[in-house]
Design a protein around this motif. Structure first.
Motif: not given
Length: 183
Positions: A94-114
């Motif tokens: 995973v480059c660099q950390e798992l959170e890179s995958w989250y930052l790659g999908d802003p729509d998912a972040m918006a939905a996941a974190f309200g």
């Protein structure tokens, strides 16, 4: 085919995969084996691979690279797998950390974190290539008030998209699983 056994660097990876994999790969049989960091994972790979006795099971080793040379990390993990007498193990960094995958999908972040404002990070230059960000977890902590790794992973598991994610390492991870399922 037996199960896919995921040897994971940390519990947050297990929390993410336990929700994400059934959604993206219905019917996939898998087991997540989380470890307490890189050293714990590295120390267990040889023994786990050598001693595993369930026929048909295959392994996927998943580890962050945390800013170090991906090729060197992968070569080290390959050697551990050979020492464990397994040549059929998929290694994914995973480059660099798992959170890179989250930052790659802003729509998912918006939905996941309200927080719909998180969708706006797609327009920021620094987030266009999330795999290149040093310490993506610090970016998430600044963007998401009260962020916690395991709870965040569980929330993101429900929303991460295969098609809308700009993280190359996320796409490579999913392609590797797909290849294992079809072989």
């Amino acid at each position: 085919m037996g199960r896919l056994i995921f040897l994971l660097e940390e519990p947050s990876m297990a929390a993410l995969l336990q929700g994400l994999l059934p959604r993206l790969f219905p019917g996939l049989r898998f087991l997540c084996v989380p470890h307490e960091g890189k050293d714990d994972l590295d120390n267990s790979i040889r023994r786990t691979l050598r001693d595993w006795r369930t026929p048909g099971d295959r392994f996927v080793v998943v580890r962050d690279n945390d800013g170090v040379d991906c090729i060197a990390v992968k070569d080290t993990l390959r050697q551990f797998c050979r020492d464990g007498r397994r040549k059929d193990t998929l290694i994914r960094i995973v480059c660099q950390e798992l959170e890179s995958w989250y930052l790659g999908d802003p729509d998912a972040m918006a939905a996941a974190f309200g927080d719909q404002r998180l969708m706006n990070i797609r327009n920021r230059a620094r987030y266009r290539n999330p795999d290149a960000l040093p310490k993506p977890s610090t970016h998430i902590e600044r963007l998401v008030s009260g962020y916690r790794k395991i709870a965040g992973a569980r929330s993101m598991a429900n929303h991460l998209s295969r098609d809308n994610n700009r993280s190359h390492s996320f796409a490579v991870f999913l392609a590797g699983i797909e290849r294992l399922m079809n072989s």
